[in-house]
Design a protein around this motif. Structure first.
Motif, PDB file in Angstrom:
ATOM      1  N   ASP A  34     -19.975  45.056  -7.803  1.00  0.00           N
ATOM      2  CA  ASP A  34     -18.602  45.317  -8.251  1.00  0.00           C
ATOM      3  C   ASP A  34     -18.301  46.818  -8.271  1.00  0.00           C
ATOM      4  O   ASP A  34     -19.031  47.588  -8.909  1.00  0.00           O
ATOM      5  N   GLN A  35     -17.215  47.242  -7.607  1.00  0.00           N
ATOM      6  CA  GLN A  35     -16.912  48.686  -7.599  1.00  0.00           C
ATOM      7  C   GLN A  35     -16.591  49.221  -8.990  1.00  0.00           C
ATOM      8  O   GLN A  35     -16.769  50.406  -9.251  1.00  0.00           O
ATOM      9  N   GLU A  36     -16.179  48.329  -9.885  1.00  0.00           N
ATOM     10  CA  GLU A  36     -15.896  48.797 -11.252  1.00  0.00           C
ATOM     11  C   GLU A  36     -17.183  49.085 -12.028  1.00  0.00           C
ATOM     12  O   GLU A  36     -17.141  49.656 -13.121  1.00  0.00           O
ATOM     13  N   ARG A  37     -18.324  48.664 -11.478  1.00  0.00           N
ATOM     14  CA  ARG A  37     -19.611  48.961 -12.117  1.00  0.00           C
ATOM     15  C   ARG A  37     -20.100  50.372 -11.753  1.00  0.00           C
ATOM     16  O   ARG A  37     -21.004  50.895 -12.397  1.00  0.00           O
ATOM     17  N   VAL A  38     -19.482  50.992 -10.712  1.00  0.00           N
ATOM     18  CA  VAL A  38     -19.936  52.336 -10.286  1.00  0.00           C
ATOM     19  C   VAL A  38     -19.765  53.359 -11.417  1.00  0.00           C
ATOM     20  O   VAL A  38     -20.730  54.027 -11.789  1.00  0.00           O
ATOM     21  N   PRO A  39     -18.567  53.466 -12.025  1.00  0.00           N
ATOM     22  CA  PRO A  39     -18.449  54.436 -13.139  1.00  0.00           C
ATOM     23  C   PRO A  39     -19.276  54.051 -14.366  1.00  0.00           C
ATOM     24  O   PRO A  39     -19.645  54.920 -15.146  1.00  0.00           O
ATOM     25  N   LEU A  40     -19.597  52.757 -14.502  1.00  0.00           N
ATOM     26  CA  LEU A  40     -20.460  52.353 -15.634  1.00  0.00           C
ATOM     27  C   LEU A  40     -21.857  52.930 -15.471  1.00  0.00           C
ATOM     28  O   LEU A  40     -22.564  53.160 -16.453  1.00  0.00           O
ATOM     29  N   VAL A  41     -22.252  53.148 -14.206  1.00  0.00           N
ATOM     30  CA  VAL A  41     -23.558  53.775 -13.936  1.00  0.00           C
ATOM     31  C   VAL A  41     -23.420  55.295 -13.998  1.00  0.00           C
ATOM     32  O   VAL A  41     -24.171  55.982 -14.690  1.00  0.00           O
ATOM     33  N   ILE A  48     -21.443  64.572 -12.206  1.00  0.00           N
ATOM     34  CA  ILE A  48     -21.035  63.813 -11.002  1.00  0.00           C
ATOM     35  C   ILE A  48     -20.493  64.835 -10.007  1.00  0.00           C
ATOM     36  O   ILE A  48     -19.561  65.583 -10.306  1.00  0.00           O
ATOM     37  N   GLU A  49     -21.119  64.854  -8.855  1.00  0.00           N
ATOM     38  CA  GLU A  49     -20.824  65.884  -7.860  1.00  0.00           C
ATOM     39  C   GLU A  49     -19.810  65.367  -6.835  1.00  0.00           C
ATOM     40  O   GLU A  49     -18.939  66.089  -6.381  1.00  0.00           O
ATOM     41  N   ILE A  50     -19.966  64.087  -6.464  1.00  0.00           N
ATOM     42  CA  ILE A  50     -19.150  63.516  -5.382  1.00  0.00           C
ATOM     43  C   ILE A  50     -18.644  62.141  -5.783  1.00  0.00           C
ATOM     44  O   ILE A  50     -19.392  61.318  -6.321  1.00  0.00           O
ATOM     45  N   LYS A  51     -17.347  61.916  -5.543  1.00  0.00           N
ATOM     46  CA  LYS A  51     -16.777  60.568  -5.696  1.00  0.00           C
ATOM     47  C   LYS A  51     -16.029  60.292  -4.410  1.00  0.00           C
ATOM     48  O   LYS A  51     -15.055  60.989  -4.092  1.00  0.00           O
ATOM     49  N   LYS A  52     -16.508  59.331  -3.656  1.00  0.00           N
ATOM     50  CA  LYS A  52     -15.855  59.012  -2.387  1.00  0.00           C
ATOM     51  C   LYS A  52     -15.851  57.506  -2.207  1.00  0.00           C
ATOM     52  O   LYS A  52     -16.590  56.804  -2.897  1.00  0.00           O
ATOM     53  N   LYS A  54     -14.226  53.900   0.389  1.00  0.00           N
ATOM     54  CA  LYS A  54     -13.267  53.217   1.256  1.00  0.00           C
ATOM     55  C   LYS A  54     -13.469  51.733   1.002  1.00  0.00           C
ATOM     56  O   LYS A  54     -14.617  51.303   0.815  1.00  0.00           O
ATOM     57  N   ARG A  55     -12.394  50.970   0.991  1.00  0.00           N
ATOM     58  CA  ARG A  55     -12.459  49.531   0.700  1.00  0.00           C
ATOM     59  C   ARG A  55     -13.281  49.302  -0.570  1.00  0.00           C
ATOM     60  O   ARG A  55     -13.088  49.972  -1.559  1.00  0.00           O
ATOM     61  N   GLU A  56     -14.263  48.369  -0.503  1.00  0.00           N
ATOM     62  CA  GLU A  56     -15.077  48.087  -1.704  1.00  0.00           C
ATOM     63  C   GLU A  56     -16.276  49.014  -1.847  1.00  0.00           C
ATOM     64  O   GLU A  56     -17.051  48.875  -2.788  1.00  0.00           O
ATOM     65  N   PHE A  57     -16.425  49.948  -0.900  1.00  0.00           N
ATOM     66  CA  PHE A  57     -17.631  50.792  -0.883  1.00  0.00           C
ATOM     67  C   PHE A  57     -17.374  52.118  -1.596  1.00  0.00           C
ATOM     68  O   PHE A  57     -16.986  53.109  -0.970  1.00  0.00           O
ATOM     69  N   ILE A  58     -17.571  52.133  -2.895  1.00  0.00           N
ATOM     70  CA  ILE A  58     -17.328  53.345  -3.694  1.00  0.00           C
ATOM     71  C   ILE A  58     -18.670  54.011  -3.987  1.00  0.00           C
ATOM     72  O   ILE A  58     -19.621  53.336  -4.380  1.00  0.00           O
ATOM     73  N   THR A  59     -18.730  55.320  -3.792  1.00  0.00           N
ATOM     74  CA  THR A  59     -19.971  56.070  -4.054  1.00  0.00           C
ATOM     75  C   THR A  59     -19.721  57.179  -5.067  1.00  0.00           C
ATOM     76  O   THR A  59     -18.743  57.918  -4.942  1.00  0.00           O
ATOM     77  N   HIS A  60     -20.588  57.284  -6.049  1.00  0.00           N
ATOM     78  CA  HIS A  60     -20.650  58.470  -6.912  1.00  0.00           C
ATOM     79  C   HIS A  60     -22.051  59.050  -6.750  1.00  0.00           C
ATOM     80  O   HIS A  60     -23.043  58.316  -6.847  1.00  0.00           O
ATOM     81  N   THR A  61     -22.117  60.353  -6.521  1.00  0.00           N
ATOM     82  CA  THR A  61     -23.420  61.035  -6.435  1.00  0.00           C
ATOM     83  C   THR A  61     -23.446  62.158  -7.458  1.00  0.00           C
ATOM     84  O   THR A  61     -22.449  62.859  -7.632  1.00  0.00           O
ATOM     85  N   GLY A  62     -24.574  62.300  -8.117  1.00  0.00           N
ATOM     86  CA  GLY A  62     -24.676  63.356  -9.117  1.00  0.00           C
ATOM     87  C   GLY A  62     -26.117  63.630  -9.461  1.00  0.00           C
ATOM     88  O   GLY A  62     -27.024  63.349  -8.665  1.00  0.00           O
ATOM     89  N   TYR A  63     -26.301  64.154 -10.669  1.00  0.00           N
ATOM     90  CA  TYR A  63     -27.659  64.501 -11.128  1.00  0.00           C
ATOM     91  C   TYR A  63     -27.950  63.821 -12.442  1.00  0.00           C
ATOM     92  O   TYR A  63     -27.068  63.695 -13.301  1.00  0.00           O
TER      93      TYR A  63
END
Ligand code: R1P
Length: 284
Positions: A34-41, A48-52, A54-63
Protein backbone atom coordinates in the motif's frame (compact mmCIF):
# COMPACT_ATOMS: atom_id res chain seq x y z
CA UNK A 1 23.52 -2.53 -25.46
CA UNK A 2 19.95 -2.61 -24.19
CA UNK A 3 17.50 -1.04 -26.65
CA UNK A 4 15.24 1.88 -25.69
CA UNK A 5 12.10 -0.27 -26.01
CA UNK A 6 13.50 -2.91 -23.64
CA UNK A 7 14.49 -0.66 -20.75
CA UNK A 8 12.40 2.48 -21.02
CA UNK A 9 13.64 5.69 -19.43
CA UNK A 10 11.78 8.92 -18.76
CA UNK A 11 12.99 12.25 -20.19
CA UNK A 12 15.11 12.89 -17.09
CA UNK A 13 16.84 9.51 -17.43
CA UNK A 14 14.86 7.83 -14.64
CA UNK A 15 13.48 4.29 -15.00
CA UNK A 16 10.00 4.32 -16.54
CA UNK A 17 7.63 3.15 -13.79
CA UNK A 18 9.53 3.81 -10.58
CA UNK A 19 10.54 7.27 -11.83
CA UNK A 20 13.88 6.92 -10.02
CA UNK A 21 17.48 7.75 -10.90
CA UNK A 22 20.25 5.47 -9.63
CA UNK A 23 21.13 7.94 -6.86
CA UNK A 24 17.53 7.95 -5.58
CA UNK A 25 17.58 4.44 -4.13
CA UNK A 26 19.46 2.81 -1.25
CA UNK A 27 20.72 -0.76 -1.29
CA UNK A 28 18.42 -1.76 1.56
CA UNK A 29 14.87 -1.44 0.33
CA UNK A 30 11.66 -2.01 2.24
CA UNK A 31 8.73 -3.07 0.07
CA UNK A 32 5.18 -2.33 1.14
CA UNK A 33 2.08 -3.04 -0.92
CA UNK A 34 0.00 0.00 0.00
CA UNK A 35 1.46 3.40 -0.98
CA UNK A 36 -0.07 4.88 2.16
CA UNK A 37 2.25 2.61 4.17
CA UNK A 38 5.34 4.40 2.71
CA UNK A 39 5.12 7.45 5.04
CA UNK A 40 4.31 5.09 7.94
CA UNK A 41 7.79 3.63 7.39
CA UNK A 42 9.69 6.79 6.45
CA UNK A 43 8.34 8.73 9.44
CA UNK A 44 10.90 6.73 11.46
CA UNK A 45 13.82 7.82 9.23
CA UNK A 46 16.11 10.43 10.82
CA UNK A 47 16.05 12.28 7.53
CA UNK A 48 14.03 11.84 4.32
CA UNK A 49 16.17 12.83 1.38
CA UNK A 50 14.03 11.84 -1.62
CA UNK A 51 10.30 11.46 -2.22
CA UNK A 52 9.45 10.36 -5.73
CA UNK A 53 6.91 8.17 -7.45
CA UNK A 54 4.58 7.37 -10.29
CA UNK A 55 1.29 5.45 -10.21
CA UNK A 56 1.35 3.10 -7.18
CA UNK A 57 5.16 3.09 -7.00
CA UNK A 58 6.05 5.63 -4.31
CA UNK A 59 9.62 5.80 -2.99
CA UNK A 60 11.03 7.57 0.05
CA UNK A 61 14.79 7.37 0.61
CA UNK A 62 16.57 8.66 3.67
CA UNK A 63 18.82 7.80 6.58
CA UNK A 64 18.20 5.77 9.70
CA UNK A 65 20.92 5.71 12.36
CA UNK A 66 23.44 6.90 9.77
CA UNK A 67 22.60 4.26 7.16
CA UNK A 68 20.79 4.92 3.88
CA UNK A 69 17.47 3.14 3.43
CA UNK A 70 14.56 3.25 0.95
CA UNK A 71 10.92 2.29 1.17
CA UNK A 72 9.04 1.54 -2.07
CA UNK A 73 5.36 0.71 -2.52
CA UNK A 74 4.78 -2.10 -4.97
CA UNK A 75 0.99 -1.96 -5.24
CA UNK A 76 -0.82 -5.28 -5.40
CA UNK A 77 0.31 -8.41 -7.17
CA UNK A 78 3.35 -10.12 -8.67
CA UNK A 79 2.81 -8.35 -12.01
CA UNK A 80 3.89 -5.19 -10.19
CA UNK A 81 6.70 -7.05 -8.45
CA UNK A 82 8.07 -7.90 -11.91
CA UNK A 83 8.26 -4.18 -12.71
CA UNK A 84 9.67 -3.12 -9.35
CA UNK A 85 12.44 -5.73 -9.13
CA UNK A 86 13.49 -5.42 -12.77
CA UNK A 87 13.69 -1.62 -12.52
CA UNK A 88 15.53 -1.72 -9.17
CA UNK A 89 18.00 -4.19 -10.65
CA UNK A 90 18.49 -1.88 -13.65
CA UNK A 91 19.12 1.09 -11.33
CA UNK A 92 22.07 -0.78 -9.84
CA UNK A 93 23.32 -2.92 -12.70
CA UNK A 94 22.74 -1.01 -15.93
CA UNK A 95 24.61 2.14 -16.89
CA UNK A 96 21.52 4.17 -17.80
CA UNK A 97 23.57 6.63 -19.91
CA UNK A 98 25.12 4.03 -22.21
CA UNK A 99 22.42 1.35 -21.67
CA UNK A 100 25.20 -1.20 -21.11
CA UNK A 101 25.36 -3.70 -18.25
CA UNK A 102 27.84 -2.60 -15.60
CA UNK A 103 30.91 -4.86 -15.30
CA UNK A 104 30.34 -5.55 -11.61
CA UNK A 105 26.93 -6.76 -10.41
CA UNK A 106 25.58 -5.11 -7.28
CA UNK A 107 23.12 -6.90 -5.00
CA UNK A 108 20.49 -5.33 -2.76
CA UNK A 109 18.51 -6.32 0.33
CA UNK A 110 14.72 -6.37 0.01
CA UNK A 111 12.45 -6.61 3.04
CA UNK A 112 8.71 -6.80 2.39
CA UNK A 113 6.44 -5.62 5.20
CA UNK A 114 3.04 -6.81 4.11
CA UNK A 115 -0.36 -7.97 5.27
CA UNK A 116 -1.74 -11.44 4.90
CA UNK A 117 -4.33 -14.05 5.90
CA UNK A 118 -3.48 -17.12 8.01
CA UNK A 119 -4.61 -20.63 7.09
CA UNK A 120 -3.56 -22.16 10.42
CA UNK A 121 -5.32 -22.13 13.77
CA UNK A 122 -1.99 -21.71 15.59
CA UNK A 123 -1.36 -18.41 13.74
CA UNK A 124 -4.00 -15.96 14.96
CA UNK A 125 -4.73 -12.46 13.70
CA UNK A 126 -2.23 -9.80 14.87
CA UNK A 127 0.71 -12.23 14.74
CA UNK A 128 3.73 -11.27 12.63
CA UNK A 129 5.35 -14.07 10.64
CA UNK A 130 8.18 -14.46 8.14
CA UNK A 131 8.01 -16.53 4.96
CA UNK A 132 10.83 -19.04 4.72
CA UNK A 133 9.49 -20.22 1.37
CA UNK A 134 6.78 -18.89 -0.91
CA UNK A 135 4.78 -20.71 -3.56
CA UNK A 136 3.45 -18.71 -6.49
CA UNK A 137 0.07 -19.64 -7.91
CA UNK A 138 0.48 -16.89 -10.50
CA UNK A 139 2.21 -17.30 -13.88
CA UNK A 140 5.08 -14.83 -13.41
CA UNK A 141 7.93 -17.31 -13.32
CA UNK A 142 6.69 -19.21 -16.38
CA UNK A 143 8.23 -16.35 -18.35
CA UNK A 144 11.73 -16.66 -16.85
CA UNK A 145 14.34 -19.36 -17.24
CA UNK A 146 15.46 -20.08 -13.70
CA UNK A 147 17.17 -22.90 -11.86
CA UNK A 148 15.30 -24.20 -8.81
CA UNK A 149 16.88 -26.08 -5.92
CA UNK A 150 15.92 -29.72 -5.24
CA UNK A 151 13.92 -28.61 -2.21
CA UNK A 152 12.02 -26.04 -4.27
CA UNK A 153 11.25 -28.58 -7.00
CA UNK A 154 9.95 -31.00 -4.37
CA UNK A 155 7.60 -28.35 -2.94
CA UNK A 156 6.49 -27.40 -6.48
CA UNK A 157 5.59 -31.03 -7.20
CA UNK A 158 3.54 -31.48 -4.03
CA UNK A 159 1.67 -28.23 -4.65
CA UNK A 160 1.01 -28.96 -8.35
CA UNK A 161 -0.36 -32.37 -7.44
CA UNK A 162 -2.52 -31.16 -4.55
CA UNK A 163 -4.02 -28.32 -6.56
CA UNK A 164 -4.13 -30.22 -9.88
CA UNK A 165 -7.79 -29.20 -10.42
CA UNK A 166 -6.62 -25.62 -10.86
CA UNK A 167 -4.25 -26.68 -13.69
CA UNK A 168 -1.39 -24.40 -12.64
CA UNK A 169 2.38 -24.62 -12.60
CA UNK A 170 3.28 -23.32 -9.14
CA UNK A 171 6.79 -21.96 -8.58
CA UNK A 172 8.78 -21.66 -5.37
CA UNK A 173 11.12 -19.01 -3.99
CA UNK A 174 13.16 -18.92 -0.79
CA UNK A 175 14.02 -16.22 1.74
CA UNK A 176 17.66 -15.32 2.27
CA UNK A 177 18.86 -17.00 5.46
CA UNK A 178 21.06 -14.09 6.57
CA UNK A 179 18.10 -11.71 6.38
CA UNK A 180 15.93 -14.10 8.42
CA UNK A 181 18.69 -14.22 11.03
CA UNK A 182 18.97 -10.44 11.12
CA UNK A 183 15.33 -9.34 10.96
CA UNK A 184 13.13 -12.31 11.77
CA UNK A 185 15.06 -14.81 13.93
CA UNK A 186 12.29 -14.93 16.54
CA UNK A 187 9.27 -14.96 14.20
CA UNK A 188 7.17 -17.95 13.14
CA UNK A 189 8.76 -19.21 9.92
CA UNK A 190 6.19 -20.24 7.38
CA UNK A 191 5.41 -21.04 3.79
CA UNK A 192 3.39 -18.37 2.03
CA UNK A 193 1.11 -19.01 -0.91
CA UNK A 194 1.08 -16.04 -3.25
CA UNK A 195 -2.16 -15.87 -5.21
CA UNK A 196 -2.93 -13.99 -8.44
CA UNK A 197 -6.07 -12.46 -6.92
CA UNK A 198 -7.77 -11.75 -3.62
CA UNK A 199 -11.10 -13.57 -3.89
CA UNK A 200 -11.34 -16.78 -5.96
CA UNK A 201 -7.55 -17.29 -6.11
CA UNK A 202 -7.48 -17.32 -2.29
CA UNK A 203 -10.56 -19.51 -2.01
CA UNK A 204 -12.98 -16.68 -1.12
CA UNK A 205 -16.53 -17.28 -2.36
CA UNK A 206 -18.65 -14.17 -1.85
CA UNK A 207 -21.08 -14.85 -4.73
CA UNK A 208 -19.08 -17.44 -6.70
CA UNK A 209 -17.96 -21.04 -6.64
CA UNK A 210 -14.26 -21.88 -6.88
CA UNK A 211 -12.37 -24.77 -8.49
CA UNK A 212 -11.12 -26.09 -5.15
CA UNK A 213 -14.01 -25.69 -2.69
CA UNK A 214 -11.96 -26.69 0.39
CA UNK A 215 -9.05 -24.44 -0.55
CA UNK A 216 -8.04 -23.39 2.99
CA UNK A 217 -8.40 -26.88 4.48
CA UNK A 218 -6.39 -28.39 1.63
CA UNK A 219 -3.66 -25.74 1.90
CA UNK A 220 -3.38 -26.23 5.66
CA UNK A 221 -3.25 -30.02 5.42
CA UNK A 222 -0.27 -30.36 3.08
CA UNK A 223 3.09 -31.66 4.19
CA UNK A 224 5.73 -29.75 2.23
CA UNK A 225 8.84 -31.74 3.07
CA UNK A 226 8.30 -31.22 6.80
CA UNK A 227 6.90 -27.70 6.41
CA UNK A 228 3.37 -26.42 6.12
CA UNK A 229 1.55 -23.57 4.44
CA UNK A 230 0.93 -20.71 6.84
CA UNK A 231 -0.57 -17.79 4.96
CA UNK A 232 -1.90 -16.32 1.74
CA UNK A 233 -1.10 -13.00 0.10
CA UNK A 234 -0.19 -11.63 -3.33
CA UNK A 235 3.52 -10.70 -3.66
CA UNK A 236 6.04 -12.81 -1.72
CA UNK A 237 6.62 -15.66 -4.20
CA UNK A 238 7.34 -13.16 -6.98
CA UNK A 239 9.72 -11.21 -4.72
CA UNK A 240 11.56 -14.38 -3.68
CA UNK A 241 11.80 -16.08 -7.06
CA UNK A 242 12.93 -12.94 -8.90
CA UNK A 243 15.39 -12.02 -6.13
CA UNK A 244 16.76 -15.57 -6.13
CA UNK A 245 17.17 -15.33 -9.92
CA UNK A 246 18.92 -11.93 -9.87
CA UNK A 247 20.97 -12.74 -6.76
CA UNK A 248 19.36 -10.12 -4.52
CA UNK A 249 18.62 -11.02 -0.89
CA UNK A 250 14.97 -10.90 0.17
CA UNK A 251 12.67 -11.65 3.06
CA UNK A 252 8.97 -11.10 3.51
CA UNK A 253 7.41 -10.31 6.86
CA UNK A 254 3.64 -10.31 7.04
CA UNK A 255 1.25 -8.96 9.64
CA UNK A 256 -1.62 -11.44 9.86
CA UNK A 257 -4.83 -9.44 9.52
CA UNK A 258 -7.29 -12.23 8.69
CA UNK A 259 -7.67 -15.75 10.00
CA UNK A 260 -9.15 -17.86 7.23
CA UNK A 261 -9.61 -20.65 9.80
CA UNK A 262 -11.51 -18.71 12.47
CA UNK A 263 -12.97 -16.42 9.78
CA UNK A 264 -12.03 -13.32 11.80
CA UNK A 265 -10.33 -10.05 10.88
CA UNK A 266 -8.05 -7.96 13.10
CA UNK A 267 -9.78 -5.24 15.11
CA UNK A 268 -6.54 -3.23 15.16
CA UNK A 269 -4.89 -3.72 11.75
CA UNK A 270 -2.95 -0.44 11.91
CA UNK A 271 -1.38 -1.43 15.25
CA UNK A 272 -0.02 -4.74 14.00
CA UNK A 273 1.30 -3.14 10.78
CA UNK A 274 2.99 -0.46 12.89
CA UNK A 275 4.51 -3.19 15.08
CA UNK A 276 5.89 -4.98 12.01
CA UNK A 277 7.41 -1.73 10.70
CA UNK A 278 9.08 -0.99 14.05
CA UNK A 279 10.38 -4.55 14.35
CA UNK A 280 12.15 -4.29 11.00
CA UNK A 281 13.49 -0.76 11.50
CA UNK A 282 14.78 -1.54 15.02
CA UNK A 283 16.85 -4.34 13.51
CA UNK A 284 18.13 -2.36 10.53
C1 R1P B 1 -4.65 -7.23 -0.67
O1 R1P B 1 -5.50 -6.50 0.14
C2 R1P B 1 -3.22 -6.75 -0.58
O2 R1P B 1 -2.77 -6.82 0.78
C3 R1P B 1 -1.70 -7.74 0.92
C4 R1P B 1 -1.79 -8.61 -0.33
O3 R1P B 1 -0.61 -9.26 -0.62
C5 R1P B 1 -2.27 -7.63 -1.37
O4 R1P B 1 -1.23 -6.85 -1.91
O5 R1P B 1 -0.42 -7.16 1.05
P1 R1P B 1 -0.08 -5.60 1.22
O6 R1P B 1 -0.85 -5.12 2.43
O7 R1P B 1 1.38 -5.50 1.41
O8 R1P B 1 -0.54 -4.90 -0.04
Amino acid sequence: MIYDSELILNQDGSVYHLNLLPEDIADTIIFVGDQERVPLVSKYFDEIEIKKGKREFITHTGYLRGKRISVVSTGIGTDNIDIVINEIDALFNVDLQTKMLKPEIKYVDIIRIGTSGSVRSDIPVDQIIVSEFAVGFDSLMQFYKKQYTEEEVEIQKIMAQAFADMGMKPYVGKAHTALIEKYAYDLYKGVTVTAPGFYGPQGRKVRTQTTVPQFIELAASLDLVGRHITNLEMETAGIYALSNMFGHRAISINAILASRVNTTFSTQPQDVIERAIRLVLDRF
